[in-house]
Design a protein around this motif. Structure first.
Motif, PDB file in Angstrom:
ATOM      1  N   ASP A  73       0.820  -1.222   0.000  1.00  0.00           N
ATOM      2  CA  ASP A  73       0.000   0.000   0.000  1.00  0.00           C
ATOM      3  C   ASP A  73       0.853   1.273   0.000  1.00  0.00           C
ATOM      4  O   ASP A  73       0.341   2.375   0.064  1.00  0.00           O
ATOM      5  N   GLY A  74       2.187   1.107  -0.057  1.00  0.00           N
ATOM      6  CA  GLY A  74       3.082   2.260  -0.111  1.00  0.00           C
ATOM      7  C   GLY A  74       3.562   2.742   1.251  1.00  0.00           C
ATOM      8  O   GLY A  74       4.367   3.664   1.326  1.00  0.00           O
ATOM      9  N   SER A  75       3.071   2.115   2.327  1.00  0.00           N
ATOM     10  CA  SER A  75       3.536   2.555   3.648  1.00  0.00           C
ATOM     11  C   SER A  75       4.919   1.974   3.937  1.00  0.00           C
ATOM     12  O   SER A  75       5.182   0.800   3.678  1.00  0.00           O
ATOM     13  N   ILE A  76       5.791   2.833   4.439  1.00  0.00           N
ATOM     14  CA  ILE A  76       7.166   2.433   4.732  1.00  0.00           C
ATOM     15  C   ILE A  76       7.209   1.816   6.125  1.00  0.00           C
ATOM     16  O   ILE A  76       6.781   2.432   7.095  1.00  0.00           O
ATOM     17  N   VAL A  77       7.706   0.594   6.209  1.00  0.00           N
ATOM     18  CA  VAL A  77       7.753  -0.087   7.506  1.00  0.00           C
ATOM     19  C   VAL A  77       9.159  -0.091   8.098  1.00  0.00           C
ATOM     20  O   VAL A  77       9.325  -0.329   9.288  1.00  0.00           O
ATOM     21  N   ASP A  78      10.174   0.183   7.264  1.00  0.00           N
ATOM     22  CA  ASP A  78      11.539   0.130   7.776  1.00  0.00           C
ATOM     23  C   ASP A  78      12.489   0.836   6.802  1.00  0.00           C
ATOM     24  O   ASP A  78      12.179   0.989   5.620  1.00  0.00           O
ATOM     25  N   LYS A  79      13.634   1.255   7.345  1.00  0.00           N
ATOM     26  CA  LYS A  79      14.685   1.860   6.520  1.00  0.00           C
ATOM     27  C   LYS A  79      16.021   1.418   7.108  1.00  0.00           C
ATOM     28  O   LYS A  79      16.189   1.390   8.334  1.00  0.00           O
ATOM     29  N   LEU A  80      16.951   1.044   6.253  1.00  0.00           N
ATOM     30  CA  LEU A  80      18.273   0.616   6.706  1.00  0.00           C
ATOM     31  C   LEU A  80      19.321   1.351   5.886  1.00  0.00           C
ATOM     32  O   LEU A  80      19.220   1.421   4.662  1.00  0.00           O
ATOM     33  N   GLU A  81      20.313   1.914   6.569  1.00  0.00           N
ATOM     34  CA  GLU A  81      21.407   2.608   5.880  1.00  0.00           C
ATOM     35  C   GLU A  81      22.675   1.787   6.029  1.00  0.00           C
ATOM     36  O   GLU A  81      22.976   1.284   7.108  1.00  0.00           O
ATOM     37  N   GLY A  82      23.425   1.679   4.933  1.00  0.00           N
ATOM     38  CA  GLY A  82      24.694   0.955   4.967  1.00  0.00           C
ATOM     39  C   GLY A  82      24.545  -0.479   4.490  1.00  0.00           C
ATOM     40  O   GLY A  82      23.463  -1.052   4.515  1.00  0.00           O
ATOM     41  N   ALA A  83      25.666  -1.045   4.031  1.00  0.00           N
ATOM     42  CA  ALA A  83      25.667  -2.414   3.499  1.00  0.00           C
ATOM     43  C   ALA A  83      25.802  -3.405   4.643  1.00  0.00           C
ATOM     44  O   ALA A  83      26.863  -3.531   5.235  1.00  0.00           O
ATOM     45  N   ASN A  84      24.702  -4.067   4.965  1.00  0.00           N
ATOM     46  CA  ASN A  84      24.696  -5.064   6.021  1.00  0.00           C
ATOM     47  C   ASN A  84      23.812  -6.219   5.540  1.00  0.00           C
ATOM     48  O   ASN A  84      22.631  -6.281   5.885  1.00  0.00           O
ATOM     49  N   PRO A  85      24.366  -7.131   4.711  1.00  0.00           N
ATOM     50  CA  PRO A  85      23.543  -8.188   4.105  1.00  0.00           C
ATOM     51  C   PRO A  85      22.715  -9.014   5.094  1.00  0.00           C
ATOM     52  O   PRO A  85      21.529  -9.237   4.839  1.00  0.00           O
ATOM     53  N   PRO A  86      23.279  -9.468   6.231  1.00  0.00           N
ATOM     54  CA  PRO A  86      22.432 -10.258   7.144  1.00  0.00           C
ATOM     55  C   PRO A  86      21.237  -9.454   7.671  1.00  0.00           C
ATOM     56  O   PRO A  86      20.137  -9.993   7.810  1.00  0.00           O
ATOM     57  N   VAL A  88      19.773  -6.877   6.106  1.00  0.00           N
ATOM     58  CA  VAL A  88      18.845  -6.707   4.981  1.00  0.00           C
ATOM     59  C   VAL A  88      17.987  -7.966   4.841  1.00  0.00           C
ATOM     60  O   VAL A  88      16.766  -7.884   4.688  1.00  0.00           O
ATOM     61  N   ALA A  89      18.607  -9.134   4.945  1.00  0.00           N
ATOM     62  CA  ALA A  89      17.873 -10.407   4.827  1.00  0.00           C
ATOM     63  C   ALA A  89      16.839 -10.538   5.940  1.00  0.00           C
ATOM     64  O   ALA A  89      15.691 -10.931   5.700  1.00  0.00           O
ATOM     65  N   LYS A  90      17.239 -10.178   7.166  1.00  0.00           N
ATOM     66  CA  LYS A  90      16.325 -10.277   8.318  1.00  0.00           C
ATOM     67  C   LYS A  90      15.119  -9.352   8.127  1.00  0.00           C
ATOM     68  O   LYS A  90      13.974  -9.739   8.340  1.00  0.00           O
ATOM     69  N   ARG A  91      15.390  -8.128   7.695  1.00  0.00           N
ATOM     70  CA  ARG A  91      14.296  -7.165   7.520  1.00  0.00           C
ATOM     71  C   ARG A  91      13.422  -7.512   6.314  1.00  0.00           C
ATOM     72  O   ARG A  91      12.228  -7.238   6.312  1.00  0.00           O
ATOM     73  N   ALA A  92      14.022  -8.120   5.285  1.00  0.00           N
ATOM     74  CA  ALA A  92      13.241  -8.565   4.123  1.00  0.00           C
ATOM     75  C   ALA A  92      12.264  -9.657   4.546  1.00  0.00           C
ATOM     76  O   ALA A  92      11.112  -9.675   4.101  1.00  0.00           O
ATOM     77  N   GLU A  93      12.713 -10.551   5.421  1.00  0.00           N
ATOM     78  CA  GLU A  93      11.838 -11.609   5.922  1.00  0.00           C
ATOM     79  C   GLU A  93      10.672 -10.989   6.708  1.00  0.00           C
ATOM     80  O   GLU A  93       9.518 -11.382   6.541  1.00  0.00           O
ATOM     81  N   LEU A 116      10.825 -20.189   5.319  1.00  0.00           N
ATOM     82  CA  LEU A 116      11.537 -18.911   5.426  1.00  0.00           C
ATOM     83  C   LEU A 116      12.883 -19.062   6.105  1.00  0.00           C
ATOM     84  O   LEU A 116      13.835 -18.394   5.756  1.00  0.00           O
ATOM     85  N   GLU A 117      12.959 -19.936   7.089  1.00  0.00           N
ATOM     86  CA  GLU A 117      14.236 -20.115   7.791  1.00  0.00           C
ATOM     87  C   GLU A 117      15.304 -20.603   6.816  1.00  0.00           C
ATOM     88  O   GLU A 117      16.420 -20.166   6.855  1.00  0.00           O
ATOM     89  N   HIS A 118      14.907 -21.513   5.959  1.00  0.00           N
ATOM     90  CA  HIS A 118      15.890 -22.118   5.057  1.00  0.00           C
ATOM     91  C   HIS A 118      16.630 -21.100   4.186  1.00  0.00           C
ATOM     92  O   HIS A 118      17.857 -21.061   4.216  1.00  0.00           O
ATOM     93  N   PRO A 119      15.928 -20.223   3.443  1.00  0.00           N
ATOM     94  CA  PRO A 119      16.671 -19.253   2.626  1.00  0.00           C
ATOM     95  C   PRO A 119      17.572 -18.355   3.461  1.00  0.00           C
ATOM     96  O   PRO A 119      18.683 -18.047   3.063  1.00  0.00           O
ATOM     97  N   LEU A 120      17.108 -17.966   4.654  1.00  0.00           N
ATOM     98  CA  LEU A 120      17.934 -17.075   5.459  1.00  0.00           C
ATOM     99  C   LEU A 120      19.184 -17.782   5.963  1.00  0.00           C
ATOM    100  O   LEU A 120      20.261 -17.194   5.991  1.00  0.00           O
ATOM    101  N   ASN A 121      19.042 -19.060   6.336  1.00  0.00           N
ATOM    102  CA  ASN A 121      20.234 -19.815   6.724  1.00  0.00           C
ATOM    103  C   ASN A 121      21.179 -19.930   5.543  1.00  0.00           C
ATOM    104  O   ASN A 121      22.394 -19.826   5.685  1.00  0.00           O
TER     105      ASN A 121
END
Length: 140
Positions: A73-86, A88-93, A116-121
């Motif tokens: 719906d366009g509402s922003i639920v989170d924002k992350l600054e900087g390269a932190n792949p783990p 980003v993965a956690k917040r994407a989940e 969901l656990e599997h791809p993140l692992n």
């Protein structure tokens, strides 16, 4: 599966990835984000921050890379600054989970996100091995 902002479907939550051509870790972030977009019910939109000042301004981007986590719906639920792949993965989940929950409320249909656990692992192992390779390469 990277889309332009205009191409991304409004039916799905999305990660808007602001990047710059000069950032040193761009290739690694691309791989992580493409894998997330394949495995989770989210869209990925990649925007070059300096080439899109109006979008950077709209989302208050001051650092690259930056990641905006937005529901369908366009509402922003989170924002992350900087390269932190783990992270980003956690917040994407979390985004995928929030998106699925809001879909269930609005449509009454249950959508299952498989393993969901599997791809993140998997990302975690991939990132650890990738970072290990980078470290050993630097030590030579």
């Amino acid at each position: 599966p990277m889309a332009n902002l205009g191409q991304a479907t409004a039916q799905r939550a999305r990660i808007i990835y602001f990047w710059a051509s000069w950032q040193p870790d761009g290739g690694q972030m691309d791989l992580v984000l493409e894998k997330l977009a394949e495995d989770l019910p989210i869209d990925l939109v990649k925007i070059e921050a300096e080439a899109s000042p109006e979008m950077s301004s709209k989302y208050n981007i001051e650092v690259v890379p930056s990641f905006i986590f937005e529901l369908q719906d366009g509402s922003i639920v989170d924002k992350l600054e900087g390269a932190n792949p783990p992270e980003v993965a956690k917040r994407a989940e979390k985004l995928a989970s929030a998106s699925t929950n809001s879909e269930q409320k609005s449509t009454g249909h249950a959508h299952t996100i498989h393993a969901l656990e599997h791809p993140l692992n998997m990302y975690s192992r991939f990132l650890q091995s990738h970072l290990f390779k980078l470290r050993t390469r630097r030590q030579r």
